[in-house]
Design a protein around this motif. Structure first.
Motif, mmCIF file in Angstrom:
data_model
loop_
_atom_site.group_PDB
_atom_site.id
_atom_site.type_symbol
_atom_site.label_atom_id
_atom_site.label_comp_id
_atom_site.label_asym_id
_atom_site.label_seq_id
_atom_site.Cartn_x
_atom_site.Cartn_y
_atom_site.Cartn_z
ATOM 1 N N HIS A 207 88.217 9.096 42.750
ATOM 2 C CA HIS A 207 88.495 8.700 44.136
ATOM 3 C C HIS A 207 89.989 8.486 44.357
ATOM 4 N N THR A 208 90.768 9.468 43.942
ATOM 5 C CA THR A 208 92.213 9.422 44.156
ATOM 6 C C THR A 208 92.658 10.677 44.896
ATOM 7 N N VAL A 209 93.706 10.525 45.692
ATOM 8 C CA VAL A 209 94.329 11.651 46.365
ATOM 9 C C VAL A 209 95.823 11.615 46.057
ATOM 10 N N ARG A 210 96.375 12.778 45.799
ATOM 11 C CA ARG A 210 97.812 12.897 45.532
ATOM 12 C C ARG A 210 98.431 13.828 46.561
ATOM 13 N N PHE A 211 99.686 13.527 46.920
ATOM 14 C CA PHE A 211 100.371 14.229 48.001
ATOM 15 C C PHE A 211 101.206 15.391 47.472
ATOM 16 N N THR A 212 101.501 16.327 48.370
ATOM 17 C CA THR A 212 102.409 17.424 48.036
ATOM 18 C C THR A 212 103.860 16.977 48.039
ATOM 19 N N ALA A 213 104.177 15.893 48.746
ATOM 20 C CA ALA A 213 105.529 15.341 48.796
ATOM 21 C C ALA A 213 105.403 13.831 48.958
ATOM 22 N N PRO A 214 106.352 13.072 48.436
ATOM 23 C CA PRO A 214 106.225 11.615 48.495
ATOM 24 C C PRO A 214 106.472 11.076 49.896
ATOM 25 N N CYS A 215 105.953 9.872 50.141
ATOM 26 C CA CYS A 215 106.319 9.151 51.356
ATOM 27 C C CYS A 215 107.548 8.291 51.058
ATOM 28 N N GLY A 216 108.119 7.703 52.078
ATOM 29 C CA GLY A 216 109.363 6.968 51.907
ATOM 30 C C GLY A 216 109.197 5.623 51.231
ATOM 31 N N TRP A 217 108.047 4.981 51.440
ATOM 32 C CA TRP A 217 107.792 3.665 50.871
ATOM 33 C C TRP A 217 106.597 3.735 49.933
ATOM 34 N N PRO A 218 106.552 2.858 48.944
ATOM 35 C CA PRO A 218 105.367 2.825 48.090
ATOM 36 C C PRO A 218 104.107 2.588 48.914
ATOM 37 N N VAL A 219 103.059 3.293 48.580
ATOM 38 C CA VAL A 219 101.783 3.072 49.251
ATOM 39 C C VAL A 219 101.293 1.665 48.909
ATOM 40 N N GLY A 220 100.836 0.947 49.923
ATOM 41 C CA GLY A 220 100.384 -0.413 49.710
ATOM 42 C C GLY A 220 101.487 -1.453 49.731
ATOM 43 N N TRP A 221 102.714 -1.037 50.009
ATOM 44 C CA TRP A 221 103.847 -1.971 50.007
ATOM 45 C C TRP A 221 103.759 -2.955 51.165
ATOM 46 N N TRP A 222 103.511 -2.438 52.369
ATOM 47 C CA TRP A 222 103.513 -3.290 53.553
ATOM 48 C C TRP A 222 102.162 -3.927 53.824
ATOM 49 N N GLU A 223 101.120 -3.338 53.284
ATOM 50 C CA GLU A 223 99.775 -3.831 53.524
ATOM 51 C C GLU A 223 98.905 -3.340 52.382
ATOM 52 N N ALA A 224 98.268 -4.266 51.687
ATOM 53 C CA ALA A 224 97.510 -3.882 50.498
ATOM 54 C C ALA A 224 96.429 -2.861 50.828
ATOM 55 N N ASN A 225 95.764 -3.048 51.966
ATOM 56 C CA ASN A 225 94.737 -2.083 52.401
ATOM 57 C C ASN A 225 95.312 -1.221 53.516
ATOM 58 N N GLN A 226 96.331 -0.482 53.190
ATOM 59 C CA GLN A 226 97.126 0.275 54.160
ATOM 60 C C GLN A 226 96.278 1.206 55.022
ATOM 61 N N ARG A 227 96.709 1.327 56.293
ATOM 62 C CA ARG A 227 95.988 2.162 57.263
ATOM 63 C C ARG A 227 96.325 3.648 57.081
ATOM 64 N N TYR A 228 95.359 4.490 57.399
ATOM 65 C CA TYR A 228 95.620 5.923 57.508
ATOM 66 C C TYR A 228 94.524 6.554 58.351
ATOM 67 N N HIS A 229 94.798 7.736 58.844
ATOM 68 C CA HIS A 229 93.728 8.544 59.421
ATOM 69 C C HIS A 229 93.910 9.984 58.979
ATOM 70 N N LEU A 230 92.892 10.774 59.154
ATOM 71 C CA LEU A 230 92.870 12.159 58.681
ATOM 72 C C LEU A 230 92.748 13.110 59.858
ATOM 73 N N GLU A 231 93.392 14.271 59.729
ATOM 74 C CA GLU A 231 93.303 15.296 60.766
ATOM 75 C C GLU A 231 93.189 16.682 60.148
ATOM 76 N N ASN A 232 92.718 17.583 60.989
ATOM 77 C CA ASN A 232 92.793 19.018 60.734
ATOM 78 C C ASN A 232 91.846 19.511 59.647
#
Length: 873
Positions: A207-232
């Motif tokens: 149950h892990t997903v890895r990105f093609t390019a990094p984001c600017g901040w560590p995932v979970g840095w600002w919110e432990a259960n960080q928000r996201y949504h999916l498209e396309n």
């Protein structure tokens, strides 16, 4: 004056000197701008003013309209491309999608051969002139990550660790191996940015997903259960108004809205990224000068981004725009519309000087509105951007794809003016100026923001934002006569006027700010800022604040009206001597006594603060309707407050233009409240080796950890094991924190603890003030002495489960002290009363921490944590 004409009925073989084809069909207007440009270039050589009038209708662009130094004019012979009187030509970078047929269920399908052939792919769709939603999950709201790929541990080290930015753990069922996984887009919400991520690897077992390019901040840095949504992805196509483009099939799927007849409705998909390119080279002496575009509409531009490069950053600065200018001088964009675009609407980039964008309608943007300047400052003056104007423009409905887009952004650029604009419905800041952090040499100065109406920004989507946001040293910059309201962040940082890192030498006066989440004014840190003669009203939190005190930070705050309905006029560190507050009026419309860091105004003034200030009804005309004009006899006048007219903020001109913003119909913003976090955990529901389910853990490095264990328990089979280690950066690592957000009633915290040799436990309550105020504070040292502050209460044995109960009143129930009850096995409970709080002004429980404070390898265990609050009001 030489005039040429362009019309949809024209031909490029004609002279272009007639507004319509002649009766014989032998002459008439041009059919394209390209033909008109050739004629204009010849006319300019004759040193005459030249105008190209464009008849109404739709002009499909196969490539951007491109203007070079050959297409400009001179002050004596300017060049103008304008709408024919009474008509509105539309230049579109899109293509109509036709040939719709009924598909399965509610879906309709259009086959697009160019997509199947790999010659075209688009990221947006517009139906009946309105943006439609690319198939997404969830349809509204967010998913939440289940965890990070690697523990963040030392948070500063985590920022430098690329592995923290490459993906996350997800809840089973939220992601799956869908068809065409390469096209699935993850929108990951950080604080002031929202990154776009594409999937490199999906592990359905782990149950892990890895990105093609990094984001600017560590995932979970600002919110432990960080928000996201999916498209396309096709499997998300489950609601009216959603669409999906299958590039392998070359098929566009769409679920129509109830009133849409797909045999008749107009569907437009963008083909171009840029619609207009003004390409001059000022450094080489080849600028584009004295060029005007007037009365034209530019629509349907797409966004493009390499999935292998980061798509992240403050203000969505990585984006391009539908209209891009470099090396433009004395050019004008007048009465134009830019709409249905994927990135910014306009960029005035390198070498753009003395240009104006006036009376323009910029809306439905994937990113932001207008960008002036760049993130760097060229050493050559010719390449610098300055002296530009954005005036009387209506900018709204931005950030539809890239949430961090800004209404008007001014980077490392000076002597620019943003005036009389109406800026609303962006997910981040309304305006932004400056692009340097700290006290580096100025690269953005003498910028003016005046008479702007900025509202409904943030919209509880992003955080750390402002109606007007500034960065860096900015001498000569002025913010005045702006009306700013309804600035709502997702979490922290929904401010009206926000002087962020290093903002200095700025004058903020005669502004009206109301209805903000975090405050009317906030200075992170800066120097010599003057905040004078403003109205700041009705913040949900402390209305006026400044954060930093560990570096030079100063301001003068005088002759302002600070109006509250929660009794909290000030916050942050304004009690420090480097902040001057004087001659201000404070008033609370709910009858609360204004709280000045736990003091009354009289006590506050006795500390040398707010000389000449008063708590008094300002006698506003109607504050319930946000009419803050003063009636005769207002005590604010005696303080030197000078009444000013804010009614002219925003658009000016015809009634139809001025009233255009009133036609917007927006959904009410649901502002996430700081919900009390439940503190009740016996750790039985968490697997051994995992961190606690709710608390936030920090400092798991060099062998230190906070993990669920089955080695011992006060009840059941599990407890929480704190393992400390030598060589940690701070002696207060590791630690864990709950966020109870409890502000009233009698709070009782119970927990059981078992210490092993050398362990040190520190348990503390804090509020969310800056600096924070301490409530109950207990420490069990390595000798077993239980201390409340400096007072030793009792000595506790090793290797046994001991129960502690801490009781303290909150809000109006706070008595300035607390009680502790200790129960050791085989002994009668011991109760210690009237223990003084760590800070006399403590009232709220926002932070509940458990700290291992040893500096060697030690262990203690916690179990049966429970916080209960009895509401007595």
């Amino acid at each position: 004056m030489t005039t040429f004409y362009v019309a949809t009925t024209g031909r490029d073989t004609w002279s272009g000197t007639l507004a319509a084809p002649n009766a014989a069909g032998t002459d008439g207007p041009f059919a394209t701008i390209t033909a008109a440009q050739k004629a204009v270039r010849q006319a300019v050589e004759r040193k005459q003013p030249v105008t190209v009038q464009i008849r109404g209708g739709r002009y499909s662009l196969t490539r951007p309209l491109r203007f070079t130094s050959l297409d400009g004019g001179t002050p004596e012979a300017p060049v103008t491309y304008e709408a024919f009187p009474g008509e509105r030509p539309v230049f579109t970078g899109g293509q109509l999608v036709t040939g719709w047929h009924k598909g399965d269920g509610e879906l309709w399908v259009a086959d697009i051969s160019e997509v199947k052939a790999g010659e075209w792919y688009f990221n947006q769709l517009f139906v009946k002139g309105e943006r439609r939603i690319r198939a997404r999950t969830p349809n509204e709201g967010y998913l939440r990550i289940a965890g990070t790929l690697v523990p963040l541990g030392d948070r500063e080290a985590a920022r430098r660790n690329p592995a923290t930015k490459q993906g996350f753990r997800y809840t089973p069922g939220d992601l799956a191996a869908w068809k065409n996984p390469d096209d699935v887009t993850i929108f990951l919400y950080h604080a002031w940015t929202a990154s776009l991520q594409w999937i490199k690897e999906l592990d359905e077992k782990e149950h892990t997903v890895r990105f093609t390019a990094p984001c600017g901040w560590p995932v979970g840095w600002w919110e432990a259960n960080q928000r996201y949504h999916l498209e396309n992805y096709f499997e998300a196509l489950d609601s009216p108004g959603e669409w999906y483009l299958d590039r392998a099939e070359g098929r566009l799927y769409y679920w129509p809205l109830p009133d849409e007849d797909m045999t008749k409705v107009e569907v437009m998909a963008p083909r171009l990224q840029h619609l207009v390119e003004i390409v001059g080279d000022a450094y080489a002496g080849l600028p584009v000068e004295n060029l005007t575009l007037r009365g034209l509409s530019f629509q349907h531009a797409d966004w493009l981004h390499d999935r292998n490069r980061p798509a992240d950053g403050q203000a969505a600065i990585h984006l391009s725009a539908a209209v891009v200018a470099t090396g433009a001088r004395n050019c004008l964009l007048d009465d134009c519309e830019i709409a249905h675009v994927g990135e910014y609407a306009v960029i005035l980039g390198e070498g753009c000087k003395n240009n104006k964008i006036v009376h323009c309608h910029l809306h439905d943007m994937g990113g932001g509105g207008v960008r002036v300047g760049e993130t760097n400052l060229w050493p050559e003056p010719e390449r610098q951007t300055d002296h530009n104007v954005v005036d009387n423009c209506f900018l709204h409905d931005g950030g539809n794809v890239f949430r961090a887009g800004i209404g008007v952004w001014i980077g490392r650029s000076s002597y620019n003016t943003a005036s009389h604009n109406e800026i609303c419905d962006f997910n981040y800041s309304g305006c932004s100026v400056g692009w340097s952090w700290g006290y580096a040499a100025s690269s953005a100065n003498n910028n003016l923001f005046e008479y702007n109406h900025i509202h409904d920004v943030g919209k509880a989507v992003l955080s750390d934002l402002g109606g007007i946001y500034s960065l860096g040293v900015s001498p000569g910059t002025v913010e005045r006569f702006n009306l700013v309201h309804d600035c709502y962040s997702y979490s922290y940082g929904g401010w009206g006027l926000y002087t962020d890192e290093g903002s200095s030498d700025i004058l903020l006066e005669n502004n009206v700010v109301y209805n903000t989440r975090s405050g009317g004014f906030h200075q992170h840190y800066g120097q010599r800022n003057l905040i004078r003669n403003n109205v700041f009203a009705f913040a949900m939190e402390d209305n006026i604040k400044s954060s930093r005190s560990d570096l030079p930070n100063s301001l003068t705050f005088e002759q302002n009206l600070v109006l509250t309905n929660n009794g909290i006029p000030l916050g942050g560190r304004l009690e420090k001597p480097n902040f001057t507050l004087r001659n201000n009026l404070y008033w609370d419309y709910e009858g609360n006594e204004p709280d000045f860091y736990g003091h009354t105004l009289k006590e506050w003034q006795a500390l040398g603060k707010d000389e000449g200030s008063v708590v008094a009804d300002p006698l506003c005309v109607d504050p319930t309707k946000y009419d803050f004009r003063l009636r005769e006899g207002s005590p604010a006048l005696k303080l030197g407050f000078k009444p000013f007219d804010i009614s002219t903020a925003g658009l000016y001109g015809s009634p139809e233009w001025v009233d255009a913003p009133k036609k917007i119909v927006r959904k009410p913003v649901v502002i996430p409240q700081a919900e009390p976090q439940k503190v009740a955990d016996d750790f039985e529901g968490t697997a051994v080796g995992q961190p606690p389910a709710v608390a936030k853990v920090s400092g798991e490095t060099k062998g230190a950890s906070i993990r669920v264990s089955d080695e011992t328990a006060a009840s059941g089979k599990h407890s929480l094991k704190f393992t400390d280690a030598p060589g940690l950066a701070y002696n207060w690592q590791p630690h864990m924190v709950y966020s109870p957000k409890q502000h009233k009633g009698i709070a009782r915290l119970e927990f059981s603890v078992r210490r092993e040799k050398g362990a040190i436990l520190w348990q503390e309550w804090r509020d969310a003030a800056s600096p924070y105020r301490v409530g109950p504070s207990l420490r069990i040292d390595k000798n077993g002495e239980l201390r409340a502050g400096n007072k030793v209460l009792t000595t506790l044995p090793l290797g046994q489960w001991i129960k502690l109960q801490v009781t303290c009143g909150l809000g109006k129930d706070c008595t300035g002290d607390y009680q502790v009850t200790v129960t050791v096995p085989g002994q009668a409970p011991q109760t210690f009363e009237k223990l003084p709080l760590g800070t006399a002004q403590f009232r709220w429980l926002d932070w509940l921490g458990f700290v291992s404070e040893a500096t060697e390898t030690t262990v203690f265990y916690l179990d049966d944590l429970k916080l209960e609050v009895e509401d007595r009001q």
